[in-house]
Enzyme design. Structure first.
Site, mmCIF file in Angstrom:
data_model
loop_
_atom_site.group_PDB
_atom_site.id
_atom_site.type_symbol
_atom_site.label_atom_id
_atom_site.label_comp_id
_atom_site.label_asym_id
_atom_site.label_seq_id
_atom_site.Cartn_x
_atom_site.Cartn_y
_atom_site.Cartn_z
ATOM 1 N N LYS A 127 0.881 -1.228 0.033
ATOM 2 C CA LYS A 127 0.183 -0.236 -0.098
ATOM 3 C C LYS A 127 0.923 1.080 -0.037
ATOM 4 C CE LYS A 127 -2.205 -1.142 3.743
ATOM 5 N NZ LYS A 127 -1.302 -2.350 4.136
ATOM 6 N N ARG A 134 0.074 -9.182 13.656
ATOM 7 C CA ARG A 134 -0.563 -8.132 12.697
ATOM 8 C C ARG A 134 -1.552 -8.886 11.739
ATOM 9 N NH1 ARG A 134 4.167 -4.496 10.778
ATOM 10 N NH2 ARG A 134 2.758 -3.300 9.687
ATOM 11 N N ARG A 194 11.396 -5.696 4.857
ATOM 12 C CA ARG A 194 11.144 -4.095 4.627
ATOM 13 C C ARG A 194 12.336 -3.475 5.322
ATOM 14 N NH1 ARG A 194 5.259 -1.745 5.265
ATOM 15 N NH2 ARG A 194 5.365 -3.088 7.134
ATOM 16 N N ARG A 249 11.749 -1.776 10.771
ATOM 17 C CA ARG A 249 10.597 -1.394 11.899
ATOM 18 C C ARG A 249 10.735 -2.559 13.049
ATOM 19 N NH1 ARG A 249 5.498 0.262 8.279
ATOM 20 N NH2 ARG A 249 4.434 -0.951 10.074
ATOM 21 N N ARG A 262 -9.215 0.649 9.248
ATOM 22 C CA ARG A 262 -8.969 -0.574 9.694
ATOM 23 C C ARG A 262 -9.973 -1.190 10.179
ATOM 24 N NH1 ARG A 262 -2.975 0.616 9.476
ATOM 25 N NH2 ARG A 262 -1.815 -1.455 9.150
HETATM 26 P P1 ADP Z 1 1.869 -1.816 3.287
HETATM 27 O O1 ADP Z 1 2.182 -0.268 3.298
HETATM 28 O O2 ADP Z 1 1.009 -2.569 2.566
HETATM 29 O O3 ADP Z 1 2.468 -2.313 4.597
HETATM 30 P P2 ADP Z 1 4.753 -1.512 1.845
HETATM 31 O O4 ADP Z 1 4.537 -1.021 0.691
HETATM 32 O O5 ADP Z 1 5.796 -0.935 2.715
HETATM 33 O O6 ADP Z 1 3.385 -2.458 2.521
HETATM 34 O O7 ADP Z 1 5.477 -2.999 1.190
HETATM 35 C C1 ADP Z 1 6.010 -3.746 2.080
HETATM 36 C C2 ADP Z 1 7.342 -4.342 1.459
HETATM 37 O O8 ADP Z 1 7.298 -5.191 0.373
HETATM 38 C C3 ADP Z 1 8.253 -3.202 1.509
HETATM 39 O O9 ADP Z 1 9.510 -3.762 1.758
HETATM 40 C C4 ADP Z 1 8.342 -2.911 -0.194
HETATM 41 O O10 ADP Z 1 9.392 -2.567 -0.545
HETATM 42 C C5 ADP Z 1 7.770 -4.563 -0.775
HETATM 43 N N1 ADP Z 1 7.111 -4.333 -1.665
HETATM 44 C C6 ADP Z 1 6.033 -3.532 -2.175
HETATM 45 N N2 ADP Z 1 5.414 -3.876 -3.143
HETATM 46 C C7 ADP Z 1 6.148 -5.069 -3.617
HETATM 47 C C8 ADP Z 1 6.185 -5.731 -4.946
HETATM 48 N N3 ADP Z 1 5.339 -5.658 -5.818
HETATM 49 N N4 ADP Z 1 7.031 -7.006 -5.069
HETATM 50 C C9 ADP Z 1 7.920 -7.037 -4.003
HETATM 51 N N5 ADP Z 1 8.118 -6.340 -2.895
HETATM 52 C C10 ADP Z 1 7.332 -5.339 -2.754
HETATM 53 P P1 AMP Z 2 1.021 0.578 8.899
HETATM 54 O O1 AMP Z 2 2.249 1.670 9.014
HETATM 55 O O2 AMP Z 2 0.039 1.019 8.304
HETATM 56 O O3 AMP Z 2 1.653 -0.754 8.811
HETATM 57 O O4 AMP Z 2 0.502 0.774 10.475
HETATM 58 C C1 AMP Z 2 1.529 0.424 11.484
HETATM 59 C C2 AMP Z 2 0.765 0.477 12.854
HETATM 60 O O5 AMP Z 2 -0.015 1.610 13.285
HETATM 61 C C3 AMP Z 2 -0.517 -0.620 13.112
HETATM 62 O O6 AMP Z 2 -0.096 -1.758 13.361
HETATM 63 C C4 AMP Z 2 -1.398 -0.171 14.049
HETATM 64 O O7 AMP Z 2 -0.551 -0.265 15.117
HETATM 65 C C5 AMP Z 2 -1.195 1.489 13.759
HETATM 66 N N1 AMP Z 2 -2.311 1.820 12.730
HETATM 67 C C6 AMP Z 2 -2.362 2.342 11.617
HETATM 68 N N2 AMP Z 2 -3.264 2.750 11.169
HETATM 69 C C7 AMP Z 2 -4.295 2.260 11.932
HETATM 70 C C8 AMP Z 2 -5.765 2.498 11.897
HETATM 71 N N3 AMP Z 2 -6.348 2.887 10.954
HETATM 72 N N4 AMP Z 2 -6.412 1.962 13.274
HETATM 73 C C9 AMP Z 2 -5.671 1.826 14.119
HETATM 74 N N5 AMP Z 2 -4.222 1.521 14.274
HETATM 75 C C10 AMP Z 2 -3.725 1.987 13.123
#
Ligand code: ADP
Ligand code: AMP
Length: 217
Positions: free
Chosen positions: A13, A171, A127, A160, A88
């Site tokens: 995302k 999660r 990541r 992270r 969420r």
């Molecule tokens: P989210 O925001 O949904 O938690 P991220 O965008 O941070 O996910 O992506 C999670 C990890 O996967 C990151 O390390 C990112 O670089 C990697 N990633 C994102 N899209 C792809 C893809 N299409 N193929 C492989 N790795 C990806």
């Molecule tokens: P993310 O960066 O989207 O993976 O979010 C990291 C963490 O932030 C999650 O695991 C939750 O602890 C908190 N968080 C982010 N968005 C929300 C939401 N909409 N509602 C509740 N907690 C959230």
């Protein structure tokens, strides 16, 4: 354009949000980023939120909803926005609908980035993020040019705290229980679109653009 990005943690995302936000000139609003910024600045919100983020649990709805309402009230959201990581819970989705409804608005689409579970763990544990500028990488799929250093600002990238294997599993359970029901919620509203999130980052973005073309004219 008012877009929600749905999908499990690690679906891509944040990665896609960066491109969408640039392509369509809409602000990228990530609740996770807002919480992490507050945690690093040790604000009262950050101190409260940290307890939940560290354990992979959701920050309570009331706190989260108020933050988003506040953010959506800012001038730069007038022409649209891209929500990443919010809503969420069904409760959050209902609060968002009500907030927009009161202004005679609604979202254009909830875009689900669909990635099978077996790919998620590798994406999340690999990541790496830059604590200074927020850029995000993957050790295998999207590595930094110089190992361990952010391409943008050259700071040391980090993993992270909530991307370790055990917290990732928690999660994903939280996602299944509390967030997955939103797929049905938006389907019922005929506002759901689904994009295949497998394959290369740019390939996924082409699919996202194709999908948005037909929805948000
Ligand atoms: P989210 O925001 O949904 O938690 P991220 O965008 O941070 O996910 O992506 C999670 C990890 O996967 C990151 O390390 C990112 O670089 C990697 N990633 C994102 N899209 C792809 C893809 N299409 N193929 C492989 N790795 C990806
Ligand atoms: P993310 O960066 O989207 O993976 O979010 C990291 C963490 O932030 C999650 O695991 C939750 O602890 C908190 N968080 C982010 N968005 C929300 C939401 N909409 N509602 C509740 N907690 C959230």
């Amino acid at each position: 354009m008012k877009i929600i990005l749905l999908g499990p943690p690690g679906a891509g995302k944040g990665t896609q949000a960066k491109f969408i936000s640039e392509e369509y000139s809409i602000p990228h609003i990530s609740t996770g980023d807002i919480f992490r910024k507050n945690i690093s600045e040790k604000t009262p919100l950050g101190v409260e939120a940290k307890k939940y983020l560290d354990n992979g649990q959701l920050v309570p709805d009331e706190v989260t909803i108020n933050i988003v309402k506040d953010r959506l009230g800012k001038d730069d959201c007038k022409e649209g926005f891209l929500l990443d990581g919010f809503p969420r819970t069904v409760n959050q989705a209902e609060a968002l609908d009500l907030f927009l409804n009161n202004k005679g608005q609604k979202i254009d689409t909830a875009l689900l980035i669909d990635v099978p579970k077996e790919l998620i763990l590798e994406r999340m544990t690999g990541r790496r993020v830059c604590p200074s500028c927020g850029a995000s990488y993957h050790v295998k799929f999207n590595p930094t040019k110089v190992e361990g250093k952010c391409d943008v600002c050259h700071s040391d990238v980090i993993q992270r705290k909530d991307d370790t294997e055990s917290t990732v599993k928690d999660r994903l359970d939280v996602y299944d229980e509390q967030t997955q029901p939103l797929i049905g919620y938006y389907k019922k509203q005929k506002a759901l679109s689904i994009v295949d999130g497998t394959g290369e980052i740019n390939e996924v973005f082409q699919r996202v653009k194709e999908s948005l073309k037909s929805i948000c004219k």
